[in-house]
Write a protein that holds these residues in place. Structure first.
Motif, short mmCIF file in Angstrom:
data_model
loop_
_atom_site.label_atom_id
_atom_site.label_comp_id
_atom_site.label_asym_id
_atom_site.label_seq_id
_atom_site.Cartn_x
_atom_site.Cartn_y
_atom_site.Cartn_z
N ILE A 59 0.82 -1.22 0.00
CA ILE A 59 0.00 0.00 0.00
C ILE A 59 0.85 1.26 0.00
N MET A 60 2.17 1.11 0.04
CA MET A 60 3.05 2.26 -0.06
C MET A 60 4.03 2.04 -1.21
N PRO A 61 4.05 2.94 -2.21
CA PRO A 61 4.98 2.75 -3.33
C PRO A 61 6.42 2.81 -2.85
N PRO A 62 7.32 2.10 -3.51
CA PRO A 62 8.71 2.02 -3.01
C PRO A 62 9.41 3.36 -2.93
N PHE A 63 9.12 4.28 -3.86
CA PHE A 63 9.84 5.55 -3.85
C PHE A 63 9.49 6.39 -2.62
N VAL A 64 8.31 6.18 -2.03
CA VAL A 64 7.90 6.95 -0.86
C VAL A 64 8.79 6.62 0.33
N GLY A 65 9.08 5.33 0.49
CA GLY A 65 9.90 4.92 1.62
C GLY A 65 11.39 4.94 1.36
N ALA A 72 13.23 7.44 3.61
CA ALA A 72 13.19 6.94 4.98
C ALA A 72 14.15 5.78 5.17
N MET A 73 14.26 4.91 4.16
CA MET A 73 15.20 3.80 4.23
C MET A 73 16.64 4.29 4.28
N GLN A 74 16.93 5.39 3.60
CA GLN A 74 18.28 5.96 3.67
C GLN A 74 18.59 6.43 5.09
N LEU A 75 17.61 7.02 5.76
CA LEU A 75 17.83 7.49 7.12
C LEU A 75 17.99 6.34 8.10
N LEU A 76 17.39 5.19 7.79
CA LEU A 76 17.51 4.03 8.67
C LEU A 76 18.72 3.18 8.34
N PHE A 77 18.96 2.95 7.03
CA PHE A 77 19.99 1.99 6.62
C PHE A 77 21.12 2.61 5.80
N GLY A 78 21.08 3.91 5.57
CA GLY A 78 22.13 4.57 4.80
C GLY A 78 23.46 4.55 5.52
N ARG A 79 24.47 5.10 4.87
CA ARG A 79 25.82 5.09 5.44
C ARG A 79 25.87 5.75 6.81
N SER A 136 13.02 -4.97 -2.95
CA SER A 136 12.76 -6.29 -2.37
C SER A 136 11.76 -6.19 -1.23
N LEU A 137 11.95 -5.20 -0.37
CA LEU A 137 11.04 -5.04 0.77
C LEU A 137 9.64 -4.64 0.32
N HIS A 138 9.56 -3.95 -0.80
CA HIS A 138 8.24 -3.50 -1.25
C HIS A 138 7.48 -4.58 -2.02
N PRO A 192 10.30 0.71 6.30
CA PRO A 192 10.01 1.93 5.54
C PRO A 192 8.86 2.73 6.12
N HIS A 193 7.82 2.04 6.61
CA HIS A 193 6.68 2.73 7.19
C HIS A 193 7.07 3.40 8.51
#
Length: 569
Positions: free
Chosen positions: A116-122, A125-132, A162-164, A320-321
């Motif tokens: 229910i959430m397109p991959p580009f939206v998250g 947020a994924m960069q802030l969680l898993f980025g460098r 993959s997650l999406h 991502p959510h």
């Protein structure tokens, strides 16, 4: 004396209304699907300036290092996304279908949430969680002195995709596992097979149709995706290159069209390959209904391990959510595991300055869903209830939209309709209604299949009984067929609405001004700058809530409708 009796050839009769319906739907599909896609293909094979047919454009494509690298990167990202999506979906599918696993329905439901959430939206947020310098790597660096490149380059695209998209494999694989004949497993166990060997040699091969159906969808979706690579600043992939060529070089540049044709060819090839892999193999059940796999209980130790695995996977796929929600309330979130502080100012800004995005999304997605339901329902009725010539072609033409990526359709609309102008000189391709039509065409196959399935469950005898009592064909459809198809029609509308509401690929090509932009475009614009990430995340949360509420509402209405029909019986 021999008597020869000759019978006149059987004629397929059709009423004028049915012929008119076929003609109108065929005209609609021709103008807004076949001609734009055909224009893209034709332009790719023509020489710039002269218009002569040529293969030079494709030779130039494969002679250019950037395009070759983009092609192989796209194939690599799509293929690896299938691999990682399989590793995520397989444990969830096996544990919830093969074992007495408490909470299996909740797990299956949560496993569906990423869609229910397109991959580009998250992606941000994924960069802030898993980025460098994201949450996970900051903690790993503090604890162990290491950083893992989760989001570096192509790795980031693979991780996010993959997650999406793993729910496609989860849903289809779970269905196949439930339908496997129990006697097959019992026979293998009687011959001494058990454990992982039983799963590897018997269970998984028998579930291959569902797995390949999901895997091919994941591959095509990732291969055609435009927004996620762009937001992650990965431009050496095919879809971003097609977009950049058209927007930077112009509509006359042949490379954008060549890339579009390659996107179509690879998409069709992936779906064809999944069908070929199943050809000549028998996966049918012996028992009536299949019987389903035998469920066994888990020991205490196995339960601990199983719940640990499931908890880790669900935390990962819902990250991502979680990240998007935190970002939408964050004041500053940089070089720290969590935001420095929280605020509501991003939501206030969104509702104050960007409410037009929400309004446009509701209008565009609703109109697209309505168009899809009307056309999908009409095609389903023509195919299943009439003998009018050309009905099958309508079905095939509408379904072929699955193989047309959004960026290709957007390019086709620009090429086809930009030269067509209104009396005031406004190009037709710049009107907001073209966005609606592009969204409707993109989602038509989903609504068509929902309407088709709904009409198949309506017995023709009910229509015949109504007509025998004097009802006209139109009255029978209005009073008998449509009410019984309500669930399917609503499912088709919700599917079209929810996916059209967050569609970006075609929208990004066609939107000319912010006043006409939907919410997906607004999120993309906000996410381009660090200062806009908070409002962009707030818009993303609103989009997710919008889609989720629409989905829940549809389930509620369908359940009430089924209960009402059951009570009537």
């Amino acid at each position: 004396m021999a008597f020869v009796t000759s019978f006149p050839p059987r004629r397929v009769t059709a009423k004028p209304g049915q012929i008119a319906a076929v003609a109108l739907i065929g005209l609609f599909l021709a103008i807004f699907l076949i001609i734009p896609a055909g224009t893209v293909i034709y332009t790719a094979f023509t020489e710039k300036g002269t218009g002569a047919l040529t293969f030079v454009n494709f030779l130039d494509f494969f002679a250019t290092d950037l395009f070759r690298r983009s092609f192989f990167n796209s194939v690599y990202v799509a293929g690896m996304s299938v691999v990682w999506a399989t590793l995520i979906a397989l444990p969830l599918a096996v544990l919830t279908t093969r074992f007495d696993f408490r909470g299996s329905m909740v797990i299956q439901t949560l496993g569906f949430v990423p869609l229910i959430m397109p991959p580009f939206v998250g992606a941000v947020a994924m960069q802030l969680l898993f980025g460098r310098n994201g949450t996970v790597n900051l903690l790993l660096n503090d604890w162990f002195g290491v950083r893992i490149p989760f989001m570096e380059g192509l790795n980031g695209v693979i991780f996010v995709q993959s997650l999406h998209y793993f729910p496609f494999i989860l849903i289809n694989l779970s269905t196949s596992l439930r339908n496997i004949d129990r006697s097959m497993e019992e026979a293998a166990q009687n011959l001494g097979s058990s454990g992982f060997r039983l799963f590897r040699r018997i269970v998984f091969p028998l579930s291959m149709p569902g797995y390949l159906a999901g895997a091919s969808l994941v591959f095509v979706k990732v291969f055609d995706d435009l927004a996620t690579p762009l937001l992650l600043n990965v431009k050496d992939m095919l879809a971003p290159q097609a977009y950049l060529r058209v927007t930077s070089v112009g509509l006359t540049d042949p490379m954008g069209y060549v890339i579009s044709v390659i996107l179509i060819i690879v998409s069709i090839f992936a779906m064809w390959l999944s069908a070929v892999a199943m050809r000549g193999k028998d996966y049918s059940t012996v028992q009536r209904g299949g019987g389903g796999l035998m469920r066994r209980s888990l020991s205490r130790g196995e339960s601990i391990v199983a719940y640990g695995v499931v908890g880790f996977i669900l935390l990962l796929v819902l990250s991502p959510h979680i990240g998007l929600l935190l970002l939408s309330f964050a004041t500053v979130w940089s070089y720290s595991p969590l935001p420095d502080d929280f605020t509501m100012v991003h939501y206030a800004r969104v509702f104050d300055e960007s409410s037009v995005y929400i309004k446009n999304t509701l209008i565009y997605a609703s109109l697209a869903g309505l168009i899809d339901v009307v056309i999908g329902g009409a095609i389903a009725y023509l195919v299943l209830r009439t003998k009018v010539v050309g009905r099958r072609w309508l079905d095939w033409a509408a379904t072929s939209a699955l193989a047309i990526p959004g960026v290709v359709l957007g390019i086709g609309y620009l090429r086809t309709f930009y030269g067509v102008t209104l009396p005031d000189g406004t190009p037709l391709a710049t009107l907001w209604v073209m966005v609606v039509l592009a969204l409707a065409i993109r989602r038509l196959p989903y609504a068509l299949r929902a309407c088709y399935a709904a009409l198949q469950q309506v017995s023709e005898s009910l229509e015949e009984a109504a007509e025998n009592l004097g009802a006209t064909k139109q009255r029978t459809i209005r009073r008998i067929v449509l009410p019984l198809m309500t669930g399917g029609l609503l499912a088709g509308f919700v599917t079209s609405f929810s996916t059209a509401a967050v569609e970006l690929s075609a929208t990004l090509m066609l939107i000319q001004s912010n006043s006409d932009a939907p919410i997906a475009y607004g999120i993309y614009v906000f996410m381009q700058s660090p200062a806009g990430r908070g409002p962009g995340a707030a818009l993303g949360v609103i989009a997710v809530i919008m889609v989720a509420l629409c989905t829940l509402l549809s389930h509620y209405v369908i359940e009430r409708r089924q209960k009402a029909i059951g009570s009537a019986k």
